[in-house]
Design an enzyme around this catalytic site. Structure first.
Site, PDB file in Angstrom:
ATOM      1  N   HIS A  30       1.423  -3.997  -4.262  1.00 19.04           N
ATOM      2  CA  HIS A  30       2.873  -3.404  -3.956  1.00 19.04           C
ATOM      3  C   HIS A  30       2.777  -2.477  -2.720  1.00 19.04           C
ATOM      4  CE1 HIS A  30       6.949  -2.621  -4.643  1.00 19.04           C
ATOM      5  NE2 HIS A  30       6.728  -1.357  -4.306  1.00 19.04           N
ATOM      6  N   GLU A  86      -2.937  -3.411   2.837  1.00 18.25           N
ATOM      7  CA  GLU A  86      -3.077  -4.471   2.006  1.00 18.25           C
ATOM      8  C   GLU A  86      -4.199  -4.967   2.004  1.00 18.25           C
ATOM      9  OE1 GLU A  86       0.727  -6.564   1.094  1.00 18.25           O
ATOM     10  OE2 GLU A  86       1.838  -4.961   2.125  1.00 18.25           O
TER      11      GLU A  86
HETATM   12  C1  GRF Z   1       2.919  -8.137   0.705  1.00 22.13           C
HETATM   13  O1  GRF Z   1       3.644  -7.168   1.471  1.00 22.13           O
HETATM   14  C2  GRF Z   1       2.890  -7.865  -0.575  1.00 22.13           C
HETATM   15  O2  GRF Z   1       2.524  -6.548  -0.811  1.00 22.13           O
HETATM   16  C3  GRF Z   1       3.953  -8.109  -1.398  1.00 22.13           C
HETATM   17  O3  GRF Z   1       4.297  -9.285  -0.775  1.00 22.13           O
HETATM   18  C4  GRF Z   1       3.853  -9.582   0.400  1.00 22.13           C
HETATM   19  C5  GRF Z   1       2.987 -10.823   0.511  1.00 22.13           C
HETATM   20  O4  GRF Z   1       2.603 -11.086   1.800  1.00 22.13           O
HETATM   21  N1  GRF Z   1       3.982  -7.957  -2.812  1.00 22.13           N
HETATM   22  P1  GRF Z   1       1.541 -12.462   1.927  1.00 22.13           P
HETATM   23  O5  GRF Z   1       2.129 -13.490   1.190  1.00 22.13           O
HETATM   24  O6  GRF Z   1       0.450 -11.949   1.145  1.00 22.13           O
HETATM   25  O7  GRF Z   1       1.370 -12.561   3.416  1.00 22.13           O
END
Ligand code: GRF
Length: 202
Positions: free
Chosen positions: A104, A175
């Protein structure tokens, strides 16, 4: 499991190639959107991709449909929600308790819960004027974004940031690092949950 561009999936694929994922292997990529670029990333990496559409299905029906595929073909030890934008039924979440992790894009418990996904999260952080935000990897429980927290990482919020700029910084700095780290820890058998708190073994 994916719904969109799949940059978090790419981070997992790259980590598996470069460092191994703690011995784990990405055995399938499942999308609820046929056009998700993430499915192309899976194909490019030679990973079986599945489209499990959910149009017209409620969360219970969708979760059952998904579980049929998991039980019959994929048989995963861990389900990673890498930008997957559907909520599971309580039954599904309970069945796979401790075996589903989600990323998240905020420091939970801020800016999370029902309806808080994508750019909305960053818009809310900017509207509140927080000076740091970040990302959280957590186990999935029946309540949205309420499961035990595995890892968190912060990123600076800069004056004048747009939601898009903040989103990008959090992806790059937080992330794409946290998700492979958390999956690696899981695959190494180093995560345990006690009274809703995650312990990480050295
Ligand atoms: C990311 O910001 C994640 O945290 C959220 O959705 C987005 C996904 O991006 N849950 P991606 O598809 O991995 O580029």
């Amino acid at each position: 499991m994916v719904s969109g561009g799949g940059t978090n999936l790419q981070a997992l694929i790259d980590c598996q190639k470069e460092k191994g994922l703690g011995g784990g292997e990405i055995v399938a990529v499942i999308s609820n959107r046929k056009a998700a670029y993430a499915l192309e990333r899976a194909a490019n990496a030679g990973i079986p991709g599945y489209y499990v559409g959910g149009k017209g299905l409620d969360n219970d029906e969708y979760s059952r449909k998904l579980d049929e595929l998991l039980e019959s073909e994929v048989k995963p030890d861990l389900i990673v929600l890498a930008g997957f934008l559907r909520i599971f039924s309580e039954e599904f979440s309970n069945k796979y308790a401790g075996k589903i992790i989600n990323i998240h894009p905020s420091l939970i418990p801020s800016f999370c819960g029902d309806g808080m996904y994508g750019l909305r999260v960053h818009e809310a952080a900017l509207a509140k004027g927080v000076k740091v935000s970040g990302a959280t990897v957590h186990f999935v429980s029946a309540g949205t974004d309420e499961g035990p927290i595995i890892l968190q990482k912060s990123a600076e919020v800069k004056a004048g940031d747009t939601p898009e700029e903040l989103q990008k910084r959090i992806m790059v700095e937080c992330e794409w690092k946290l998700l492979p780290q958390a999956v690696t820890l899981f695959c190494e058998g180093r995560l345990s949950i006690e009274n809703g708190i995650v312990n990480i073994k050295d």
